[in-house]
Design a protein around this motif. Structure first.
Motif, PDB file in Angstrom:
ATOM      1  N   PHE A 223     -15.049  29.627   3.204  1.00 16.90           N
ATOM      2  CA  PHE A 223     -13.909  30.350   4.487  1.00 16.90           C
ATOM      3  C   PHE A 223     -13.421  28.558   4.629  1.00 16.90           C
ATOM      4  N   PHE A 224     -12.187  28.485   4.282  1.00 15.91           N
ATOM      5  CA  PHE A 224     -11.361  27.166   4.743  1.00 15.91           C
ATOM      6  C   PHE A 224     -11.734  26.949   6.276  1.00 15.91           C
ATOM      7  N   THR A 225     -11.800  25.888   6.605  1.00 20.94           N
ATOM      8  CA  THR A 225     -12.006  25.521   8.086  1.00 20.94           C
ATOM      9  C   THR A 225     -10.607  25.155   8.798  1.00 20.94           C
ATOM     10  N   ILE A 226      -9.940  24.461   7.510  1.00 20.08           N
ATOM     11  CA  ILE A 226      -9.156  23.284   7.756  1.00 20.08           C
ATOM     12  C   ILE A 226      -8.025  24.547   7.623  1.00 20.08           C
ATOM     13  N   ARG A 227      -6.352  24.118   7.931  1.00 19.66           N
ATOM     14  CA  ARG A 227      -5.424  25.306   7.735  1.00 19.66           C
ATOM     15  C   ARG A 227      -5.396  25.002   6.319  1.00 19.66           C
ATOM     16  N   ARG A 228      -4.398  25.861   5.849  1.00 22.21           N
ATOM     17  CA  ARG A 228      -3.267  25.546   4.318  1.00 22.21           C
ATOM     18  C   ARG A 228      -2.802  24.013   5.030  1.00 22.21           C
ATOM     19  N   ASP A 229      -1.599  24.040   6.141  1.00 21.58           N
ATOM     20  CA  ASP A 229      -1.109  22.783   5.922  1.00 21.58           C
ATOM     21  C   ASP A 229      -1.741  21.614   6.235  1.00 21.58           C
ATOM     22  N   GLU A 230      -2.700  21.847   5.932  1.00 19.01           N
ATOM     23  CA  GLU A 230      -4.322  19.952   6.262  1.00 19.01           C
ATOM     24  C   GLU A 230      -4.629  20.156   4.731  1.00 19.01           C
ATOM     25  N   LEU A 231      -3.844  20.481   3.866  1.00 20.53           N
ATOM     26  CA  LEU A 231      -4.968  20.232   2.746  1.00 20.53           C
ATOM     27  C   LEU A 231      -4.664  19.000   2.148  1.00 20.53           C
ATOM     28  N   TYR A 232      -3.883  18.624   2.828  1.00 20.60           N
ATOM     29  CA  TYR A 232      -2.934  17.376   2.333  1.00 20.60           C
ATOM     30  C   TYR A 232      -5.081  16.242   2.203  1.00 20.60           C
ATOM     31  N   LYS A 233      -5.155  16.487   2.991  1.00 14.41           N
ATOM     32  CA  LYS A 233      -6.650  15.566   3.420  1.00 14.41           C
ATOM     33  C   LYS A 233      -7.628  15.890   2.009  1.00 14.41           C
ATOM     34  N   LEU A 234      -7.483  16.540   1.185  1.00 18.22           N
ATOM     35  CA  LEU A 234      -7.982  16.204   0.103  1.00 18.22           C
ATOM     36  C   LEU A 234      -8.034  15.541  -0.922  1.00 18.22           C
ATOM     37  N   HIS A 235      -7.154  14.763  -0.885  1.00 10.95           N
ATOM     38  CA  HIS A 235      -6.484  13.945  -1.593  1.00 10.95           C
ATOM     39  C   HIS A 235      -7.530  12.745  -2.149  1.00 10.95           C
ATOM     40  N   GLU A 236      -7.596  12.572  -0.745  1.00 12.92           N
ATOM     41  CA  GLU A 236      -9.543  11.134  -0.814  1.00 12.92           C
ATOM     42  C   GLU A 236     -10.364  11.863  -1.757  1.00 12.92           C
ATOM     43  N   MET A 237     -10.298  13.389  -2.007  1.00 13.35           N
ATOM     44  CA  MET A 237     -11.913  14.244  -2.887  1.00 13.35           C
ATOM     45  C   MET A 237     -12.039  13.733  -3.921  1.00 13.35           C
ATOM     46  N   GLY A 238     -10.869  13.378  -4.569  1.00 11.81           N
ATOM     47  CA  GLY A 238     -11.604  13.464  -5.910  1.00 11.81           C
ATOM     48  C   GLY A 238     -10.386  14.231  -7.312  1.00 11.81           C
ATOM     49  N   LYS A 239     -10.693  14.163  -8.244  1.00  9.20           N
ATOM     50  CA  LYS A 239      -9.791  14.840  -8.705  1.00  9.20           C
ATOM     51  C   LYS A 239     -10.880  16.324  -8.933  1.00  9.20           C
TER      52      LYS A 239
END
Ligand SMILES: [Zn+2]
Length: 438
Positions: A223-239
């Motif tokens: 279940f995604f606890t962030i909103r769809r428009d917050e997905l940019y946060k994922l960039h720092e997570m790696g490829k």
């Protein structure tokens, strides 16, 4: 369609030494067998007991991994293992025609359940046995099941309340929360016995306050606890994390609104990552509160289908409690009657329970067989007389008096055997002459 199973002999054996009797039966009757017990621990104990006696056996219950269950079922099905010791979880999808005997060490909850489980014997139409081993103390155990399955309503509400302490759930919170549930831990903490708590949770599930799953093979959920428009946060997570998220979003819908079932295997195929990598990434994402990942685990869950409510707002409907309890009690009582009655043919008792009128007795259940014994003939002398009578009748038709003259024994014993053979249809009588029916 009739419920009658003509090749199945129903037997109830009263004994205080169930395991001794079990071994005795398994040595006397050859072929594939299923032994039903009530609890999971016991499946293992009985299996060990049989193995020690050189009877190949394996055990089966809902708590085992699917892969283990599959292997065991296959080994039993193809005859590598003779006896399957199981809880009632065993049975779905069994297609083994040559099961010769089904033995119940504990009583089932209902004649319906019994009929179904016993009916797994003798599907090939050859002679088979359905045996219940019954001890006097079983009666008490059987009645205790009513209280265990339907604990008092107050008790159910207490369990509901303690669940909130257990999860530290605030009033009004909880809607759609999915939580692991450890029954043993819960019971230790709040001083409960596991069986009635399990029942209370099932009743609360029926009443719509939560969803309790004691099934052990839950798929993983996310279940995604962030909103769809917050997905940019994922960039720092790696490829790799990014590739995985993309694959999830492409494969499953609704992950932003609710938990979705996912399969790590298919995600592994799509991303080229290993299952371990996927697991590690999802755990990290969970820690960072980006997703909530519930891996496939052997723990039961509680899902709040409603928010936490005040106790006086929690109502257990009559249809969920009283109505079901009455039916449950009636079935338990019928089961008790089945094992304690010893003057009605067991096959007839079962058929009668299912609303079928059957005028003839089965002649092979323990009640029918003991009717013989009541008329003083032992099984061996009965068989011997039967052999002699059939032998002389093989040559020609005779009157009962002729037969009595030729067989040296008490007249009434001969009468009894002839009567039995006539009832069974082995012999026929016409104009006072007896002959073997062809
Ligand atoms: Zn009978």
């Amino acid at each position: 369609m009739s419920f009658e199973r003509k090749n199945l002999a129903y037997i109830v054996r009263k004994t205080d030494n169930k395991t001794g009797e079990l071994l005795h039966i398994l040595r006397r009757i050859e072929g594939s067998a299923i032994i039903y017990v009530r609890n999971r621990r016991r499946t293992k104990e009985i299996t060990e007991l049989l193995m020690n006696e050189n009877i190949t056996a394996d055990f089966y219950h809902a708590g085992l991994d699917n892969a283990v269950k599959d292997i065991r079922q296959k080994r039993w099905q193809n005859g590598e293992v003779r006896v399957m010791v199981a809880t009632n979880a065993f049975g779905m999808g069994i297609d083994k025609p040559d099961v010769r005997i089904v033995i119940h060490l504990d009583l089932p909850d209902s004649p319906e359940a019994y009929f179904q489980e016993a009916g797994r014997a003798g599907r090939d139409g050859e002679k088979a046995y359905a045996v219940i081993l019954y001890a006097k103390s079983d009666k008490t155990t059987l009645h205790k099941r009513i209280a265990d399955t339907f604990p008092e309503k107050e008790y159910i509400l207490n369990v509901y309340e303690h669940l909130q302490y257990y999860y530290q759930m605030a009033m009004g919170d909880g809607f759609q929360c999915v939580r692991e549930f450890n029954l043993e831990e819960f019971c230790r903490k709040f001083k409960y016995f596991p069986v009635p708590v399990d029942s209370a949770l099932k009743i609360l599930t029926q009443a719509g306050y939560l969803e309790y799953t004691d099934e052990q093979d839950n798929s993983s959920r996310i279940f995604f606890t962030i909103r769809r428009d917050e997905l940019y946060k994922l960039h720092e997570m790696g490829k790799e994390a990014e590739a995985l998220i993309q694959a999830i979003l492409r494969s499953y819908t609704g992950v932003f609104t609710d938990y979705a079932y996912i399969s790590e295997e298919s995600l592994a195929v799509r991303t080229g990552l290993t299952r371990q990598q996927i697991y590690a990434i999802l755990v990290t994402l969970t820690k960072r509160r980006i997703v909530d990942y519930i891996p496939h685990k052997k723990t039961p869950y509680i899902i709040y289908t409603r928010e936490r409510m005040e106790l006086h707002d929690v109502h257990i409907p009559i249809s969920v409690y009283e109505d079901r309890k009455v039916r449950y009690e009636a079935r338990i009582k019928a089961m008790e009657e089945y094992v304690t009655t010893d003057n009605i043919c067991r096959s007839r008792m079962l058929l009668r329970y299912f609303g079928e009128k059957n005028e003839h007795s089965c002649k092979q259940c323990d009640v029918c067989l003991s009717h013989h014994a009541d008329n003083h003939l032992s099984e061996t002398s009965f068989e011997e007389l039967k052999r002699q009578i059939l032998f002389i009748l093989n040559k020609k038709k005779l009157t009962p008096a002729d037969i009595a003259n030729q067989v040296e024994t008490e007249k009434e014993d001969i009468g009894e055997v002839i009567q039995y053979l006539l009832e069974e249809g082995v012999l026929k009588i016409e104009d006072g002459m007896i002959y073997i029916s062809k």
